[in-house]
Design an enzyme around this catalytic site. Structure first.
Site, mmCIF file in Angstrom:
data_model
loop_
_atom_site.group_PDB
_atom_site.id
_atom_site.type_symbol
_atom_site.label_atom_id
_atom_site.label_comp_id
_atom_site.label_asym_id
_atom_site.label_seq_id
_atom_site.Cartn_x
_atom_site.Cartn_y
_atom_site.Cartn_z
ATOM 1 N N ARG A 5 1.092 -1.415 0.111
ATOM 2 C CA ARG A 5 -0.268 -0.003 0.308
ATOM 3 C C ARG A 5 1.000 1.589 0.095
ATOM 4 N NH1 ARG A 5 -5.667 -0.001 3.398
ATOM 5 N NH2 ARG A 5 -6.964 -0.799 1.579
ATOM 6 N N ASP A 63 -18.685 5.301 2.693
ATOM 7 C CA ASP A 63 -18.895 3.966 3.633
ATOM 8 C C ASP A 63 -19.934 4.810 4.502
ATOM 9 O OD1 ASP A 63 -15.553 3.985 3.761
ATOM 10 O OD2 ASP A 63 -15.652 5.757 3.083
ATOM 11 N N ARG A 91 -22.484 3.469 2.516
ATOM 12 C CA ARG A 91 -23.008 1.788 3.446
ATOM 13 C C ARG A 91 -23.569 1.527 4.191
ATOM 14 N NH1 ARG A 91 -16.954 1.107 0.230
ATOM 15 N NH2 ARG A 91 -17.397 0.524 -2.350
ATOM 16 N N HIS A 120 -10.947 6.973 5.983
ATOM 17 C CA HIS A 120 -11.183 5.652 4.842
ATOM 18 C C HIS A 120 -10.690 5.145 4.463
ATOM 19 C CE1 HIS A 120 -13.958 4.612 1.491
ATOM 20 N NE2 HIS A 120 -12.613 5.306 -0.165
HETATM 21 N N1 LIG Z 1 -12.479 7.632 -2.501
HETATM 22 C C1 LIG Z 1 -13.463 6.567 -2.452
HETATM 23 O O1 LIG Z 1 -13.982 5.733 -1.812
HETATM 24 C C2 LIG Z 1 -12.664 5.914 -3.545
HETATM 25 C C3 LIG Z 1 -13.717 4.647 -4.510
HETATM 26 C C4 LIG Z 1 -13.572 3.682 -5.337
HETATM 27 C C5 LIG Z 1 -12.167 4.001 -6.106
HETATM 28 N N2 LIG Z 1 -11.451 5.027 -5.544
HETATM 29 C C6 LIG Z 1 -9.675 5.393 -6.365
HETATM 30 O O2 LIG Z 1 -10.672 6.356 -7.303
HETATM 31 C C7 LIG Z 1 -8.747 5.689 -8.297
HETATM 32 C C8 LIG Z 1 -9.674 5.707 -9.335
HETATM 33 O O3 LIG Z 1 -9.696 4.591 -9.592
HETATM 34 P P1 LIG Z 1 -10.292 4.314 -10.795
HETATM 35 O O4 LIG Z 1 -10.690 2.428 -10.565
HETATM 36 O O5 LIG Z 1 -10.791 4.464 -11.859
HETATM 37 O O6 LIG Z 1 -8.970 3.683 -11.506
HETATM 38 P P2 LIG Z 1 -8.826 3.256 -12.779
HETATM 39 O O7 LIG Z 1 -7.550 2.905 -13.273
HETATM 40 O O8 LIG Z 1 -9.943 2.562 -13.635
HETATM 41 O O9 LIG Z 1 -8.109 4.994 -13.492
HETATM 42 C C9 LIG Z 1 -6.836 5.770 -13.735
HETATM 43 C C10 LIG Z 1 -7.316 6.505 -14.675
HETATM 44 O O10 LIG Z 1 -6.483 7.139 -13.907
HETATM 45 C C11 LIG Z 1 -5.847 7.837 -15.509
HETATM 46 N N3 LIG Z 1 -4.030 8.180 -15.070
HETATM 47 C C12 LIG Z 1 -2.961 7.510 -14.247
HETATM 48 N N4 LIG Z 1 -2.539 9.299 -13.945
HETATM 49 C C13 LIG Z 1 -2.454 10.256 -14.374
HETATM 50 C C14 LIG Z 1 -1.643 11.607 -14.443
HETATM 51 N N5 LIG Z 1 -0.951 11.451 -14.280
HETATM 52 N N6 LIG Z 1 -2.409 12.121 -15.563
HETATM 53 C C15 LIG Z 1 -4.162 12.106 -15.676
HETATM 54 N N7 LIG Z 1 -4.549 10.634 -15.305
HETATM 55 C C16 LIG Z 1 -3.656 9.520 -15.288
HETATM 56 C C17 LIG Z 1 -5.212 6.635 -15.387
HETATM 57 O O11 LIG Z 1 -4.472 6.810 -17.103
HETATM 58 C C18 LIG Z 1 -6.503 6.110 -15.831
HETATM 59 O O12 LIG Z 1 -7.169 6.288 -16.570
HETATM 60 C C19 LIG Z 1 -8.330 4.387 -7.665
HETATM 61 O O13 LIG Z 1 -7.527 5.633 -6.037
HETATM 62 C C20 LIG Z 1 -9.068 3.728 -6.818
HETATM 63 O O14 LIG Z 1 -8.839 3.271 -5.230
HETATM 64 C C21 LIG Z 1 -11.417 5.867 -4.383
#
Ligand SMILES: NC(=O)c1ccc[n+]([C@@H]2O[C@H](COP(=O)([O-])OP(=O)(O)OC[C@H]3O[C@@H](n4cnc5c(N)ncnc54)[C@H](O)[C@@H]3O)[C@@H](O)[C@H]2O)c1
Length: 317
Positions: free
Chosen positions: A92, A152, A155, A179
Protein backbone atom coordinates in the site's frame (compact mmCIF):
# COMPACT_ATOMS: atom_id res chain seq x y z
CA UNK A 1 -27.60 35.41 -13.93
CA UNK A 2 -30.55 33.43 -15.19
CA UNK A 3 -30.43 29.67 -14.99
CA UNK A 4 -30.11 29.62 -18.78
CA UNK A 5 -26.93 31.66 -18.84
CA UNK A 6 -25.25 30.43 -15.65
CA UNK A 7 -22.25 28.27 -16.50
CA UNK A 8 -21.57 25.38 -14.19
CA UNK A 9 -18.25 23.92 -15.18
CA UNK A 10 -16.74 20.71 -13.85
CA UNK A 11 -13.39 19.06 -14.61
CA UNK A 12 -12.51 15.39 -14.19
CA UNK A 13 -8.88 14.29 -14.10
CA UNK A 14 -8.55 10.55 -14.46
CA UNK A 15 -11.37 9.24 -16.63
CA UNK A 16 -11.01 5.62 -15.55
CA UNK A 17 -13.80 3.70 -13.84
CA UNK A 18 -14.36 6.16 -10.98
CA UNK A 19 -13.94 9.36 -13.01
CA UNK A 20 -16.19 8.20 -15.83
CA UNK A 21 -18.87 6.80 -13.47
CA UNK A 22 -19.03 10.22 -11.83
CA UNK A 23 -19.08 11.99 -15.21
CA UNK A 24 -21.90 9.76 -16.44
CA UNK A 25 -23.96 10.44 -13.31
CA UNK A 26 -23.30 14.18 -13.67
CA UNK A 27 -24.50 14.04 -17.25
CA UNK A 28 -27.67 12.10 -16.42
CA UNK A 29 -28.58 14.54 -13.65
CA UNK A 30 -27.86 17.57 -15.85
CA UNK A 31 -26.11 19.43 -13.04
CA UNK A 32 -23.32 20.98 -15.09
CA UNK A 33 -23.27 22.90 -18.35
CA UNK A 34 -19.62 22.13 -19.17
CA UNK A 35 -17.49 19.08 -18.50
CA UNK A 36 -13.77 18.79 -19.24
CA UNK A 37 -12.22 15.31 -19.27
CA UNK A 38 -8.47 14.85 -18.77
CA UNK A 39 -6.47 11.63 -18.62
CA UNK A 40 -2.79 10.78 -19.04
CA UNK A 41 -4.11 8.30 -21.60
CA UNK A 42 -5.54 10.89 -23.99
CA UNK A 43 -7.35 8.21 -26.04
CA UNK A 44 -9.23 7.20 -22.93
CA UNK A 45 -10.51 10.75 -22.35
CA UNK A 46 -11.26 11.22 -26.06
CA UNK A 47 -13.20 7.94 -26.15
CA UNK A 48 -15.27 8.97 -23.13
CA UNK A 49 -15.94 12.34 -24.76
CA UNK A 50 -17.36 10.61 -27.83
CA UNK A 51 -19.40 8.09 -25.86
CA UNK A 52 -20.92 10.76 -23.56
CA UNK A 53 -21.63 13.14 -26.43
CA UNK A 54 -23.53 10.40 -28.27
CA UNK A 55 -25.94 10.29 -25.34
CA UNK A 56 -26.64 14.02 -25.26
CA UNK A 57 -29.84 13.76 -27.28
CA UNK A 58 -31.26 11.76 -24.35
CA UNK A 59 -30.19 14.14 -21.58
CA UNK A 60 -29.78 17.91 -21.13
CA UNK A 61 -27.62 20.10 -23.32
CA UNK A 62 -24.06 20.18 -22.07
CA UNK A 63 -20.64 20.91 -23.50
CA UNK A 64 -18.44 17.85 -23.01
CA UNK A 65 -14.83 17.83 -24.17
CA UNK A 66 -11.61 15.92 -23.65
CA UNK A 67 -9.03 18.58 -22.99
CA UNK A 68 -5.88 19.81 -21.34
CA UNK A 69 -5.24 21.54 -18.02
CA UNK A 70 -5.66 24.94 -19.68
CA UNK A 71 -9.27 23.97 -20.45
CA UNK A 72 -10.03 23.80 -16.72
CA UNK A 73 -10.06 27.60 -16.52
CA UNK A 74 -13.25 28.73 -14.77
CA UNK A 75 -14.19 25.27 -13.43
CA UNK A 76 -16.16 25.46 -10.18
CA UNK A 77 -14.91 22.07 -9.15
CA UNK A 78 -12.24 19.70 -10.42
CA UNK A 79 -12.56 16.05 -9.44
CA UNK A 80 -9.30 14.10 -9.31
CA UNK A 81 -9.74 10.34 -9.71
CA UNK A 82 -6.43 9.78 -11.48
CA UNK A 83 -4.09 7.21 -10.17
CA UNK A 84 -2.49 3.92 -10.35
CA UNK A 85 -4.24 0.83 -9.05
CA UNK A 86 -2.38 -1.62 -6.84
CA UNK A 87 -0.07 -3.91 -8.79
CA UNK A 88 0.56 -7.52 -7.80
CA UNK A 89 3.17 -7.67 -5.06
CA UNK A 90 3.01 -3.94 -4.45
CA UNK A 91 2.54 -2.70 -0.89
CA UNK A 92 0.00 0.00 0.00
CA UNK A 93 2.90 2.30 0.75
CA UNK A 94 4.41 1.72 -2.71
CA UNK A 95 1.02 2.54 -4.20
CA UNK A 96 0.80 5.66 -2.08
CA UNK A 97 4.28 6.76 -3.24
CA UNK A 98 3.24 6.34 -6.87
CA UNK A 99 -0.05 8.19 -6.44
CA UNK A 100 1.63 10.93 -4.39
CA UNK A 101 4.05 11.48 -7.30
CA UNK A 102 1.13 11.64 -9.73
CA UNK A 103 -0.63 14.19 -7.51
CA UNK A 104 2.47 16.34 -7.24
CA UNK A 105 2.42 16.69 -11.01
CA UNK A 106 -1.36 17.13 -11.41
CA UNK A 107 -2.32 19.52 -8.60
CA UNK A 108 0.03 22.44 -9.44
CA UNK A 109 -1.16 22.27 -13.07
CA UNK A 110 -4.80 22.47 -12.01
CA UNK A 111 -4.21 25.44 -9.73
CA UNK A 112 -2.07 27.23 -12.30
CA UNK A 113 -4.98 27.26 -14.75
CA UNK A 114 -7.88 27.34 -12.31
CA UNK A 115 -6.86 29.06 -9.06
CA UNK A 116 -10.39 29.86 -7.89
CA UNK A 117 -12.06 26.45 -8.04
CA UNK A 118 -12.53 23.62 -5.58
CA UNK A 119 -10.43 20.44 -5.70
CA UNK A 120 -12.31 17.24 -4.94
CA UNK A 121 -10.09 14.18 -4.45
CA UNK A 122 -11.25 10.58 -4.88
CA UNK A 123 -7.98 8.70 -5.47
CA UNK A 124 -6.83 6.41 -2.66
CA UNK A 125 -5.54 6.64 -0.04
CA UNK A 126 -7.90 9.57 -0.19
CA UNK A 127 -7.17 11.23 3.16
CA UNK A 128 -3.43 11.38 2.57
CA UNK A 129 -3.81 12.49 -1.04
CA UNK A 130 -6.22 15.23 0.09
CA UNK A 131 -3.54 16.42 2.52
CA UNK A 132 -0.88 16.33 -0.21
CA UNK A 133 -3.24 18.21 -2.56
CA UNK A 134 -3.70 20.88 0.07
CA UNK A 135 0.06 21.28 0.43
CA UNK A 136 0.71 21.26 -3.31
CA UNK A 137 -2.14 23.61 -4.21
CA UNK A 138 -1.65 26.10 -1.36
CA UNK A 139 -5.41 26.68 -1.60
CA UNK A 140 -7.44 27.53 1.51
CA UNK A 141 -8.35 24.28 3.33
CA UNK A 142 -12.07 24.85 2.66
CA UNK A 143 -11.44 24.40 -1.08
CA UNK A 144 -9.57 21.07 -0.95
CA UNK A 145 -11.99 18.26 -0.17
CA UNK A 146 -11.58 14.49 -0.15
CA UNK A 147 -14.47 12.08 -0.66
CA UNK A 148 -13.39 10.62 2.70
CA UNK A 149 -16.10 8.51 4.30
CA UNK A 150 -18.96 9.65 2.06
CA UNK A 151 -19.13 6.17 0.52
CA UNK A 152 -18.67 4.33 3.83
CA UNK A 153 -21.48 6.43 5.34
CA UNK A 154 -23.72 5.58 2.40
CA UNK A 155 -22.92 1.87 2.72
CA UNK A 156 -23.63 2.12 6.48
CA UNK A 157 -27.02 3.75 5.85
CA UNK A 158 -27.85 1.13 3.26
CA UNK A 159 -27.14 -1.86 5.51
CA UNK A 160 -28.94 -0.27 8.48
CA UNK A 161 -31.90 0.57 6.25
CA UNK A 162 -31.97 -2.99 4.99
CA UNK A 163 -31.69 -4.46 8.48
CA UNK A 164 -34.46 -2.27 9.93
CA UNK A 165 -36.49 -2.32 6.69
CA UNK A 166 -36.56 1.45 6.13
CA UNK A 167 -35.44 3.79 3.36
CA UNK A 168 -31.66 4.35 3.62
CA UNK A 169 -32.37 8.09 3.32
CA UNK A 170 -34.20 7.99 6.66
CA UNK A 171 -31.16 6.55 8.42
CA UNK A 172 -29.04 9.25 10.07
CA UNK A 173 -25.72 7.67 10.85
CA UNK A 174 -22.12 8.53 10.07
CA UNK A 175 -18.81 6.84 9.62
CA UNK A 176 -15.95 9.20 10.49
CA UNK A 177 -12.15 9.15 10.51
CA UNK A 178 -10.03 7.47 7.86
CA UNK A 179 -11.58 6.15 4.65
CA UNK A 180 -10.20 2.71 5.36
CA UNK A 181 -9.54 0.12 7.99
CA UNK A 182 -9.49 2.47 11.01
CA UNK A 183 -12.81 4.22 10.21
CA UNK A 184 -15.30 4.63 13.07
CA UNK A 185 -19.08 4.06 13.07
CA UNK A 186 -20.84 6.56 15.31
CA UNK A 187 -23.28 4.25 17.06
CA UNK A 188 -23.90 6.75 19.86
CA UNK A 189 -25.60 9.16 17.41
CA UNK A 190 -27.13 6.73 14.90
CA UNK A 191 -30.88 7.14 14.54
CA UNK A 192 -33.75 6.47 12.18
CA UNK A 193 -36.06 9.47 11.81
CA UNK A 194 -34.77 10.81 15.14
CA UNK A 195 -35.42 7.53 16.99
CA UNK A 196 -32.32 5.87 18.45
CA UNK A 197 -31.67 2.38 17.04
CA UNK A 198 -32.25 0.81 20.47
CA UNK A 199 -35.80 2.20 20.49
CA UNK A 200 -36.37 1.71 16.78
CA UNK A 201 -35.58 -2.03 16.87
CA UNK A 202 -38.76 -3.03 18.81
CA UNK A 203 -40.88 -1.07 16.30
CA UNK A 204 -39.57 -3.59 13.73
CA UNK A 205 -40.09 -6.58 16.04
CA UNK A 206 -36.34 -6.82 16.65
CA UNK A 207 -34.19 -6.81 19.74
CA UNK A 208 -31.28 -4.36 19.52
CA UNK A 209 -28.17 -6.49 19.31
CA UNK A 210 -24.80 -4.66 19.33
CA UNK A 211 -23.03 -7.83 18.16
CA UNK A 212 -25.25 -7.88 15.09
CA UNK A 213 -24.60 -4.15 14.54
CA UNK A 214 -20.84 -4.74 14.78
CA UNK A 215 -21.12 -7.45 12.12
CA UNK A 216 -23.04 -5.05 9.86
CA UNK A 217 -20.29 -2.46 10.31
CA UNK A 218 -17.53 -4.99 9.57
CA UNK A 219 -19.29 -5.69 6.26
CA UNK A 220 -19.31 -1.95 5.51
CA UNK A 221 -15.65 -1.49 6.43
CA UNK A 222 -14.58 -4.46 4.31
CA UNK A 223 -17.03 -3.92 1.42
CA UNK A 224 -14.40 -2.61 -0.99
CA UNK A 225 -12.27 -5.75 -0.56
CA UNK A 226 -15.29 -7.93 -1.28
CA UNK A 227 -16.39 -5.96 -4.36
CA UNK A 228 -12.83 -5.87 -5.72
CA UNK A 229 -12.59 -9.64 -5.25
CA UNK A 230 -15.87 -10.14 -7.11
CA UNK A 231 -15.63 -7.59 -9.95
CA UNK A 232 -12.21 -5.99 -9.80
CA UNK A 233 -13.05 -2.44 -8.71
CA UNK A 234 -15.71 -0.24 -7.11
CA UNK A 235 -16.94 2.80 -8.99
CA UNK A 236 -20.72 3.38 -9.29
CA UNK A 237 -21.40 4.22 -5.64
CA UNK A 238 -18.34 6.47 -5.32
CA UNK A 239 -19.43 8.10 -8.60
CA UNK A 240 -22.73 8.98 -6.92
CA UNK A 241 -20.92 10.07 -3.75
CA UNK A 242 -18.85 12.47 -5.84
CA UNK A 243 -22.07 13.65 -7.47
CA UNK A 244 -23.66 14.49 -4.11
CA UNK A 245 -20.64 16.62 -3.14
CA UNK A 246 -20.52 18.38 -6.54
CA UNK A 247 -24.30 18.93 -6.36
CA UNK A 248 -23.95 20.74 -3.02
CA UNK A 249 -21.04 22.85 -4.34
CA UNK A 250 -22.72 23.86 -7.62
CA UNK A 251 -26.07 24.51 -5.93
CA UNK A 252 -24.54 26.07 -2.78
CA UNK A 253 -26.89 23.82 -0.80
CA UNK A 254 -24.87 23.60 2.43
CA UNK A 255 -25.55 19.87 2.64
CA UNK A 256 -24.04 18.02 5.58
CA UNK A 257 -21.73 15.39 4.12
CA UNK A 258 -19.00 13.26 5.65
CA UNK A 259 -15.96 14.36 3.67
CA UNK A 260 -12.24 14.55 4.31
CA UNK A 261 -10.97 17.98 5.27
CA UNK A 262 -8.10 19.55 7.21
CA UNK A 263 -8.64 19.17 10.94
CA UNK A 264 -8.06 22.21 13.11
CA UNK A 265 -8.14 20.87 16.65
CA UNK A 266 -11.27 18.70 16.41
CA UNK A 267 -10.93 16.11 19.23
CA UNK A 268 -7.31 17.23 19.55
CA UNK A 269 -6.44 16.43 15.90
CA UNK A 270 -4.46 18.94 13.84
CA UNK A 271 -2.66 19.01 10.52
CA UNK A 272 -4.23 15.94 8.93
CA UNK A 273 -7.18 15.42 6.61
CA UNK A 274 -9.89 13.00 7.65
CA UNK A 275 -13.66 12.87 7.76
CA UNK A 276 -16.28 14.39 9.99
CA UNK A 277 -19.71 15.59 8.87
CA UNK A 278 -19.15 18.96 7.16
CA UNK A 279 -21.40 21.69 5.77
CA UNK A 280 -20.49 21.85 2.06
CA UNK A 281 -21.47 24.75 -0.20
CA UNK A 282 -20.24 26.90 -3.08
CA UNK A 283 -17.03 27.79 -1.24
CA UNK A 284 -16.31 24.24 -0.18
CA UNK A 285 -16.28 23.15 3.46
CA UNK A 286 -18.09 25.91 5.38
CA UNK A 287 -18.13 24.18 8.74
CA UNK A 288 -16.77 21.02 10.34
CA UNK A 289 -19.31 19.66 12.79
CA UNK A 290 -18.01 18.66 16.20
CA UNK A 291 -20.34 15.98 17.46
CA UNK A 292 -21.03 14.78 20.95
CA UNK A 293 -19.09 11.52 20.65
CA UNK A 294 -18.66 8.78 23.22
CA UNK A 295 -15.16 8.60 24.71
CA UNK A 296 -14.51 5.41 22.75
CA UNK A 297 -15.52 7.08 19.48
CA UNK A 298 -13.27 10.06 20.25
CA UNK A 299 -10.41 7.70 21.00
CA UNK A 300 -11.04 5.88 17.73
CA UNK A 301 -11.02 9.17 15.81
CA UNK A 302 -7.69 10.19 17.32
CA UNK A 303 -6.31 6.71 16.59
CA UNK A 304 -7.40 7.04 12.97
CA UNK A 305 -5.56 10.38 12.70
CA UNK A 306 -2.43 8.89 14.29
CA UNK A 307 -2.47 6.02 11.82
CA UNK A 308 -2.71 8.43 8.87
CA UNK A 309 0.12 10.60 10.23
CA UNK A 310 2.37 7.56 10.64
CA UNK A 311 1.65 6.53 7.05
CA UNK A 312 2.36 10.03 5.79
CA UNK A 313 5.65 10.16 7.71
CA UNK A 314 6.73 6.80 6.31
CA UNK A 315 6.17 8.19 2.83
CA UNK A 316 9.33 10.31 3.30
CA UNK A 317 8.24 13.25 1.19
N1 LIG B 1 -12.60 7.48 -2.48
C1 LIG B 1 -13.27 6.35 -2.64
O1 LIG B 1 -14.18 6.04 -1.86
C2 LIG B 1 -12.88 5.46 -3.79
C3 LIG B 1 -13.71 4.42 -4.22
C4 LIG B 1 -13.30 3.64 -5.29
C5 LIG B 1 -12.07 3.88 -5.89
N2 LIG B 1 -11.29 4.89 -5.44
C6 LIG B 1 -9.97 5.21 -6.02
O2 LIG B 1 -10.11 5.94 -7.21
C7 LIG B 1 -8.91 5.82 -7.97
C8 LIG B 1 -9.25 5.53 -9.42
O3 LIG B 1 -9.84 4.25 -9.52
P1 LIG B 1 -10.32 3.68 -10.94
O4 LIG B 1 -10.97 2.39 -10.66
O5 LIG B 1 -11.07 4.74 -11.67
O6 LIG B 1 -8.91 3.45 -11.66
P2 LIG B 1 -8.68 3.36 -13.24
O7 LIG B 1 -7.35 2.67 -13.39
O8 LIG B 1 -9.88 2.80 -13.91
O9 LIG B 1 -8.53 4.88 -13.67
C9 LIG B 1 -7.44 5.69 -13.30
C10 LIG B 1 -7.19 6.62 -14.46
O10 LIG B 1 -6.20 7.56 -14.05
C11 LIG B 1 -5.42 7.85 -15.20
N3 LIG B 1 -4.16 8.45 -14.80
C12 LIG B 1 -3.07 7.87 -14.26
N4 LIG B 1 -2.11 8.78 -14.06
C13 LIG B 1 -2.58 9.96 -14.48
C14 LIG B 1 -2.07 11.28 -14.55
N5 LIG B 1 -0.83 11.55 -14.12
N6 LIG B 1 -2.84 12.25 -15.06
C15 LIG B 1 -4.08 11.99 -15.49
N7 LIG B 1 -4.63 10.75 -15.47
C16 LIG B 1 -3.90 9.76 -14.97
C17 LIG B 1 -5.27 6.51 -15.90
O11 LIG B 1 -4.90 6.65 -17.26
C18 LIG B 1 -6.66 5.92 -15.72
O12 LIG B 1 -7.52 6.20 -16.82
C19 LIG B 1 -8.10 4.69 -7.29
O13 LIG B 1 -7.09 5.28 -6.49
C20 LIG B 1 -9.13 4.01 -6.41
O14 LIG B 1 -8.54 3.38 -5.29
C21 LIG B 1 -11.67 5.69 -4.42
Amino acid sequence: MTEKTATRKVGVIGTGLVGSSFAFALMIRGLATELVLIDANSDRAAGEEMDFNHGLSFTRPMKIMAGSYADLKGAHVVVIAAGAGQKAGETRLDLLSRNARIFRSIVPEVVKHNPDGILLIATNPVDILTYISLQESKLPPARVIGTGTILDTSRFRFVLGQYYDVDARSVHAYIVGEHGDSEIPLWSLANIGGVRLQEFAPLRNKRYDQGEMDRLFAGVRDAAYEIIKKKGATYYAIGLGLLSIVDSILGDYNSVLSVSTLMAGQYGVNDMCLSLPCVVGANGVQEILTLNLSSEEEKGFRGSAEKLKTTLESLQI
